[in-house]
Design an enzyme around this catalytic site. Structure first.
Site, short mmCIF file in Angstrom:
data_model
loop_
_atom_site.label_atom_id
_atom_site.label_comp_id
_atom_site.label_asym_id
_atom_site.label_seq_id
_atom_site.Cartn_x
_atom_site.Cartn_y
_atom_site.Cartn_z
CB THR A 277 -0.18 22.63 -56.98
OG1 THR A 277 -0.70 22.53 -58.29
CG2 THR A 277 0.91 21.58 -56.82
NE ARG B 193 -3.02 22.41 -67.70
CZ ARG B 193 -2.48 22.59 -66.50
NH1 ARG B 193 -2.85 21.85 -65.48
NH2 ARG B 193 -1.57 23.51 -66.31
CB VAL B 194 -1.73 16.24 -68.10
CG1 VAL B 194 -0.73 15.87 -67.02
CG2 VAL B 194 -2.83 15.18 -68.19
N GLY B 195 -1.04 19.06 -66.36
CA GLY B 195 -0.03 20.07 -66.06
C GLY B 195 1.31 19.47 -65.69
CG ASP B 196 3.67 21.79 -63.01
OD1 ASP B 196 2.43 21.98 -63.02
OD2 ASP B 196 4.40 22.18 -62.09
N GLY C 244 1.52 25.25 -65.06
CA GLY C 244 2.29 24.04 -65.35
C GLY C 244 2.94 24.03 -66.72
N1 ASP Z 1 0.91 23.53 -61.41
C1 ASP Z 1 -0.47 23.18 -61.44
C2 ASP Z 1 -0.85 22.82 -62.86
O1 ASP Z 1 -0.39 23.45 -63.79
C3 ASP Z 1 -1.41 24.25 -60.94
C4 ASP Z 1 -1.03 25.05 -59.72
O2 ASP Z 1 0.04 24.90 -59.15
O3 ASP Z 1 -1.85 25.88 -59.29
O4 ASP Z 1 -1.65 21.93 -63.03
#
Ligand code: ASP
Length: 337
Positions: free
Chosen positions: A197, A225-228, A251
């Site tokens: 990210t 899957r969806v993260g933050d 996330g």
């Molecule tokens: N925060 C991101 C996610 O969970 C991944 C990352 O920051 O490496 O999708």
């Protein structure tokens, strides 16, 4: 005196328990304009953002142009060259917020080079905040974005093939130089982490705040899957009266505490950016110390006065800070563990 007054205000609000020692330290000098972003890739991204900020440009233009540099980089942690999901497909998430509190996001977007720009178009050209998957892609194409070929970068292809050997889907840290990162950021020998990210927040010369966040998500995540990162209040939050924050790391842990919204609300109550980031990390630790020990999460934040700060769970997270032509530096974030 000022500190004492803040303390009294906080006690009347009954929230002195929230106050950490950082709150009483000599205040850091603020800068305007200023841009900060996550990880070492933030240096190049800040440079692009600074081109705009230093010419009195808008923070919203700076945070978009800044993270586009990272999205463009082949063999990087973000964008079409990044790690795919467990089915071998690169899916991208992004969010953007301007000084008016407008927001745009895309999630699970495939074959589009600049998800951050699609997120901005969602914000500016649709009545919605978030578009996902096929719909997001359709919108991007209707806006003139090219549908790129789905082809893993050599680095991502190598890591994916390596991962397929075990296909483990659980957080792994403290692996010395494993070279591949199943699910959670993996710590390398030099203490840095594998991550996916870039988050950026900026304050422009006019005193307006904006932020952006873009990612390929956790490497080898489950399909869908969806993260933050594309979720407002989790991976990114901006409140022009107070400050702005963005997040990186696992996330799921950030979403569960509405991480960046929490950081901004803590700054509203008078905490410095660093103290606010630390409190948010503490929230994650308190919920589940065992899990927190195994995961990495990092927050970065700026306030309206142009002060900046960060805090993370594990050592190895850093962020780039730029507020002058000759001042774009990488700072090691303090950590809980
Ligand atoms: N925060 C991101 C996610 O969970 C991944 C990352 O920051 O490496 O999708």
């Amino acid at each position: 005196m000022i500190k004492r007054r803040y303390f009294l205000q906080l006690s009347t609000l009954g929230i002195t328990g929230l106050v950490s020692p950082e709150f009483f330290r000599a205040p850091q000098r603020g800068n305007r304009p200023i841009v900060i972003s996550t990880w070492k890739e933030g240096i190049a991204a800040n440079n692009a953002a600074w081109q705009i900020l230093s010419k009195k440009g808008r923070a919203i233009d700076a945070v978009e142009a800044g993270v586009m540099v990272t999205e463009n980089a082949i063999n990087c942690c973000v964008g079409l060259g990044a790690n795919p999901d467990r089915d071998g497909i690169v899916t991208l998430d992004a969010s953007i917020m301007d000084e008016k509190g407008n927001a745009g996001c895309v999630a699970a977007l495939e074959r589009i080079k600049h998800p951050i720009t699609v997120a901005r178009r969602v914000m500016e050209k649709t009545p919605h905040v978030m578009l996902v998957g096929e719909g997001a892609q359709k919108f991007a194409v209707s806006e003139g974005f090219t549908l790129e070929e789905q082809k893993l970068s050599p680095a991502a292809d190598k890591q994916y093939k390596e991962w397929l050997k075990t296909s483990t889907y659980k957080p792994v840290i403290n692996i010395e130089n494993s070279g591949h990162g199943p699910f959670a950021p993996t710590r390398f020998k030099d203490g840095t982490f594998n991550h996916d990210t870039i988050g950026m927040v900026a304050l422009d010369a006019a005193g307006n705040l904006s932020g952006s966040c873009t990612t390929s998500g956790m490497g080898f995540k489950m399909r869908g899957r969806v993260g933050d990162s594309p979720i407002i209040g989790a991976g990114l939050f901006v409140d022009n009266e107070v400050g702005a924050a963005t997040a990186t790391g696992v996330g799921e842990e950030v979403i569960k505490i509405c991480g960046t919204h929490l950081v901004v609300e803590l700054m509203r109550q008078g905490l410095s950016p660093q103290a606010a980031c630390k409190k948010a990390v503490e929230r994650i630790v308190k919920k589940d110390p065992k899990k927190a020990k195994e995961n990495q999460v990092g927050f970065i934040a700026i306030n309206k006065a142009g002060q900046h700060g960060a805090f993370c769970l594990q050592k190895g997270f850093n962020y780039a800070v730029c507020y002058a032509n000759d001042h774009n530096v990488l700072i090691d974030s303090p950590s809980w563990y």
